[in-house]
Design a protein around this motif. Structure first.
Motif, PDB file in Angstrom:
ATOM      1  N   THR A 122     -21.599 -28.627  18.293  1.00 52.68           N
ATOM      2  CA  THR A 122     -20.890 -29.423  19.620  1.00 52.68           C
ATOM      3  C   THR A 122     -19.818 -28.621  20.749  1.00 52.68           C
ATOM      4  O   THR A 122     -18.929 -29.327  21.630  1.00 52.68           O
ATOM      5  CB  THR A 122     -19.898 -30.428  18.685  1.00 52.68           C
ATOM      6  OG1 THR A 122     -19.030 -30.152  17.853  1.00 52.68           O
ATOM      7  CG2 THR A 122     -20.577 -31.458  17.633  1.00 52.68           C
ATOM      8  N   GLY A 123     -19.584 -27.563  20.330  1.00 50.55           N
ATOM      9  CA  GLY A 123     -19.344 -26.687  21.237  1.00 50.55           C
ATOM     10  C   GLY A 123     -17.522 -27.223  21.003  1.00 50.55           C
ATOM     11  O   GLY A 123     -16.719 -26.656  22.073  1.00 50.55           O
ATOM     12  N   GLU A 124     -17.422 -27.551  19.697  1.00 49.38           N
ATOM     13  CA  GLU A 124     -15.721 -27.287  19.523  1.00 49.38           C
ATOM     14  C   GLU A 124     -14.907 -26.492  18.716  1.00 49.38           C
ATOM     15  O   GLU A 124     -16.266 -25.451  18.369  1.00 49.38           O
ATOM     16  CB  GLU A 124     -15.635 -29.336  19.046  1.00 49.38           C
ATOM     17  CG  GLU A 124     -16.154 -30.069  20.391  1.00 49.38           C
ATOM     18  CD  GLU A 124     -16.051 -31.196  19.310  1.00 49.38           C
ATOM     19  OE1 GLU A 124     -15.449 -32.505  20.158  1.00 49.38           O
ATOM     20  OE2 GLU A 124     -16.818 -32.177  18.296  1.00 49.38           O
ATOM     21  N   ASN A 125     -13.867 -26.723  18.018  1.00 49.55           N
ATOM     22  CA  ASN A 125     -13.838 -26.126  17.303  1.00 49.55           C
ATOM     23  C   ASN A 125     -12.774 -26.860  15.327  1.00 49.55           C
ATOM     24  O   ASN A 125     -12.338 -27.119  16.089  1.00 49.55           O
ATOM     25  CB  ASN A 125     -12.993 -25.155  17.174  1.00 49.55           C
ATOM     26  CG  ASN A 125     -11.502 -25.247  17.635  1.00 49.55           C
ATOM     27  OD1 ASN A 125     -10.615 -25.160  17.241  1.00 49.55           O
ATOM     28  ND2 ASN A 125     -11.327 -24.581  18.944  1.00 49.55           N
ATOM     29  N   PHE A 126     -12.739 -26.009  14.899  1.00 49.76           N
ATOM     30  CA  PHE A 126     -11.994 -26.848  14.056  1.00 49.76           C
ATOM     31  C   PHE A 126     -10.531 -26.831  13.600  1.00 49.76           C
ATOM     32  O   PHE A 126     -10.072 -27.290  13.118  1.00 49.76           O
ATOM     33  CB  PHE A 126     -11.731 -25.308  12.418  1.00 49.76           C
ATOM     34  CG  PHE A 126     -11.256 -26.175  11.267  1.00 49.76           C
ATOM     35  CD1 PHE A 126     -11.856 -26.927  11.047  1.00 49.76           C
ATOM     36  CD2 PHE A 126     -10.412 -25.728  10.458  1.00 49.76           C
ATOM     37  CE1 PHE A 126     -11.335 -27.925   9.419  1.00 49.76           C
ATOM     38  CE2 PHE A 126      -9.614 -26.085   9.351  1.00 49.76           C
ATOM     39  CZ  PHE A 126     -10.100 -27.202   8.238  1.00 49.76           C
ATOM     40  N   PHE A 127     -10.250 -26.787  14.570  1.00 52.16           N
ATOM     41  CA  PHE A 127      -8.335 -25.778  14.684  1.00 52.16           C
ATOM     42  C   PHE A 127      -8.481 -27.114  16.039  1.00 52.16           C
ATOM     43  O   PHE A 127      -7.180 -27.765  15.414  1.00 52.16           O
ATOM     44  CB  PHE A 127      -7.802 -24.201  15.614  1.00 52.16           C
ATOM     45  CG  PHE A 127      -6.383 -24.834  16.059  1.00 52.16           C
ATOM     46  CD1 PHE A 127      -5.657 -25.520  15.072  1.00 52.16           C
ATOM     47  CD2 PHE A 127      -6.162 -24.360  16.694  1.00 52.16           C
ATOM     48  CE1 PHE A 127      -4.457 -25.066  15.407  1.00 52.16           C
ATOM     49  CE2 PHE A 127      -4.597 -23.978  17.541  1.00 52.16           C
ATOM     50  CZ  PHE A 127      -3.777 -25.207  16.112  1.00 52.16           C
ATOM     51  N   ASP A 128      -9.149 -27.316  16.688  1.00 54.76           N
ATOM     52  CA  ASP A 128      -8.774 -28.486  17.722  1.00 54.76           C
ATOM     53  C   ASP A 128      -9.002 -30.191  16.260  1.00 54.76           C
ATOM     54  O   ASP A 128      -8.531 -30.888  16.324  1.00 54.76           O
ATOM     55  CB  ASP A 128      -9.603 -28.965  18.719  1.00 54.76           C
ATOM     56  CG  ASP A 128      -8.922 -27.934  19.656  1.00 54.76           C
ATOM     57  OD1 ASP A 128      -8.263 -27.186  20.184  1.00 54.76           O
ATOM     58  OD2 ASP A 128      -9.519 -27.378  20.783  1.00 54.76           O
ATOM     59  N   LEU A 129      -9.690 -29.891  15.280  1.00 54.24           N
ATOM     60  CA  LEU A 129     -10.403 -31.154  14.547  1.00 54.24           C
ATOM     61  C   LEU A 129      -8.763 -31.072  13.907  1.00 54.24           C
ATOM     62  O   LEU A 129      -8.902 -32.180  13.742  1.00 54.24           O
ATOM     63  CB  LEU A 129     -11.190 -30.479  13.823  1.00 54.24           C
ATOM     64  CG  LEU A 129     -11.194 -31.484  12.579  1.00 54.24           C
ATOM     65  CD1 LEU A 129     -12.371 -32.574  13.245  1.00 54.24           C
ATOM     66  CD2 LEU A 129     -12.424 -31.168  11.661  1.00 54.24           C
ATOM     67  N   VAL A 130      -8.149 -30.160  13.718  1.00 53.92           N
ATOM     68  CA  VAL A 130      -7.094 -30.674  12.372  1.00 53.92           C
ATOM     69  C   VAL A 130      -6.135 -31.386  13.320  1.00 53.92           C
ATOM     70  O   VAL A 130      -5.611 -31.869  13.189  1.00 53.92           O
ATOM     71  CB  VAL A 130      -6.952 -28.961  12.023  1.00 53.92           C
ATOM     72  CG1 VAL A 130      -4.618 -29.094  11.809  1.00 53.92           C
ATOM     73  CG2 VAL A 130      -7.915 -28.669  10.828  1.00 53.92           C
ATOM     74  N   LYS A 131      -5.883 -30.520  14.590  1.00 54.35           N
ATOM     75  CA  LYS A 131      -4.703 -31.270  15.400  1.00 54.35           C
ATOM     76  C   LYS A 131      -4.868 -32.494  15.772  1.00 54.35           C
ATOM     77  O   LYS A 131      -4.397 -32.929  15.754  1.00 54.35           O
ATOM     78  CB  LYS A 131      -4.657 -30.440  16.365  1.00 54.35           C
ATOM     79  CG  LYS A 131      -4.615 -29.332  16.265  1.00 54.35           C
ATOM     80  CD  LYS A 131      -4.021 -28.401  17.913  1.00 54.35           C
ATOM     81  CE  LYS A 131      -5.247 -28.544  18.272  1.00 54.35           C
ATOM     82  NZ  LYS A 131      -4.614 -27.051  20.314  1.00 54.35           N
ATOM     83  N   ALA A 132      -6.377 -32.877  16.401  1.00 56.18           N
ATOM     84  CA  ALA A 132      -6.721 -34.382  16.662  1.00 56.18           C
ATOM     85  C   ALA A 132      -6.747 -34.944  14.705  1.00 56.18           C
ATOM     86  O   ALA A 132      -5.745 -36.256  15.178  1.00 56.18           O
ATOM     87  CB  ALA A 132      -8.207 -34.262  16.622  1.00 56.18           C
TER      88      ALA A 132
END
Length: 439
Positions: A212-222
């Motif tokens: 999806t062009g995203e990353n795990f750190f951004d998932l954690v923050k969300a």
């Protein structure tokens, strides 16, 4: 459109082997069947449908899968038997030949379970439906709790690493995931259902974002922003993907717990190279040091494999010394099992079963000492525990933020509640600390 009328008043049993991801997926399968009119069979009741979600991480796991299938076929005569999971994907034709099995669903097919059930008529011979590894490409979302208090949110599936000893990339396909937005939505739904804790699961969750062009750190923050969810736990993350920014964020996070599970597999750099792992012991040790610098109270679990091909005596002794010096809480010890089609089979040096057992016992004893030492630090302290329901009259259990298992007197009204508990000494079997609830 599937005609679900045939499922009305039917009953099902579910049996899961293996990892937390499997349990999450079984729970989602159960939810799908319930929505179609199937209820879970009561204890002792003969079921109409049997679902077996298998594991194939070792040869022993394969054997346990076969035993579970035979047992369910015997316990539920005439039931429509469905086998899915990693063993089903890797050896579909072999599984289909097991007496009583009706259909075998591979990794790509299990999300479409209903359309394979037909009219639930028993098959004379089991049918296998499994795509090749390269055709395993869809991501099936899953966020469910089954019979547990904690929810398990599947954030990622598959793996691109191809370690020399492992068949998971063949069983689950390449790394892929849903979007951050979809994960947040599922967490919000869990909160709406009363969920307070979510465990993030997957095969290689640190690789989240590959599709999806995203990353795990951004998932954690969300996810940290989702109202109602009090606790998140990161189930397992590769050391090379556990960045300092993730560690620092967890240290100051509202809801991510000071609890890490990090696969090491070997404390010998020579063995790590044979395994084709993507880090060395220096990097691993630096991650542990970083965690303890910012979260000295953190629980750290570590996966270790003993007896892999190429693990000479001196390599194991290096590994033991390295692990003994690490400030970690618990070792999850696995004995190496040869898996067909893996690159490890090309390594000449083979460790005997007797030596594997001896090495495993040494590491389990080391783990026990580390865990008890960690627990002992907290005796006399007050911690917040999320309690889980138990059988009537039996003690309740739950975990602190840093994953200390706590045992308290039964109080059903406190199921799925966060309560203050004064931690005492070990319980009778030394698997938990006894606690006194502070009202």
């Amino acid at each position: 459109m599937i005609d679900t009328s045939i499922f009305q008043d039917k009953t099902a049993v579910y049996y899961t082997l293996g990892c937390k991801l499997n349990f999450s997926e079984t729970s989602t399968i159960g939810k799908t069947l319930r929505e179609a009119g199937v209820r879970t069979a009561r204890k002792g009741e003969k079921a109409d449908i049997c679902i077996v979600n298998t594991c194939s991480v070792t040869e022993v796991a394969d054997k346990k899968c076969r035993q579970a299938i035979h047992r369910l076929v015997k316990q539920h005569p005439g039931a429509f038997v469905v086998v899915t999971g990693c063993y089903a994907q890797l050896k579909p034709d072999q599984v289909a030949q097991i007496e009583g099995v009706d259909i075998v669903l591979g990794a790509e097919q299990k999300k479409d379970l209903l359309q394979y059930l037909g009219s639930l008529d028993k098959h004379e011979k089991g049918e296998a439906f499994a795509s090749t590894t390269k055709d395993i490409c869809s991501f099936a979302p899953s966020c469910s709790k089954g019979d547990r208090t904690r929810y398990f949110l599947k954030v990622q599936d598959g793996c691109d690493y191809f370690c020399s000893y492992c068949t998971i990339p063949f069983a689950r396909g390449r790394s892929r995931n849903g979007t951050i937005a979809s994960m947040v939505e599922q967490a919000q739904q869990a909160a709406a259902e009363g969920g307070k804790e979510i465990v993030l699961t997957g095969v290689n969750i640190g690789d989240f974002g590959r599709s999806t062009g995203e990353n795990f750190f951004d998932l954690v923050k969300a996810l940290d922003q989702v109202d109602g969810i009090e606790r998140y736990r990161i189930s397992s993350i590769e050391p090379n993907l556990l960045t300092d920014e993730i560690i620092q964020f967890v240290a100051s996070s509202r809801s991510f717990m000071p609890h890490f599970h990090i696969p090491l597999q070997s404390g010998s750099d020579d063995v790590l190279k044979l395994m084709r792992r993507r880090y060395d012991t220096t990097l691993f040790a630096s991650k542990i040091q970083k965690i303890k610098e910012v979260m000295p109270h953190a629980f750290i679990g570590v996966d270790v494999i003993v007896g892999t091909r190429g693990e000479r005596d001196e390599y194991f002794e290096e590994a033991y010394k390295f692990l003994k010096g690490l400030d970690v809480t618990q070792l999850h010890v696995f004995s190496y099992s040869e898996r067909p089609g893996t690159q490890a089979l090309k390594i000449d040096y083979v460790v005997s079963p007797e030596i594997k057992h001896e090495r495993s016992q040494r590491l389990l004893e080391l783990s026990d000492k580390k865990t008890k030492a960690f627990y002992s630090q907290w005796i006399g302290e007050t911690k917040t525990v999320l309690l889980e329901k138990s059988k009537s009259g039996a003690p309740m259990h739950g975990f602190t933020d840093n994953y200390i298992r706590v045992e308290v007197d039964n109080a059903p009204r406190l199921d799925n509640h966060l309560v203050k508990v004064l931690l005492g000494g070990f319980n009778d079997d030394e698997t938990a600390l006894k606690g006194t609830i502070i009202e």
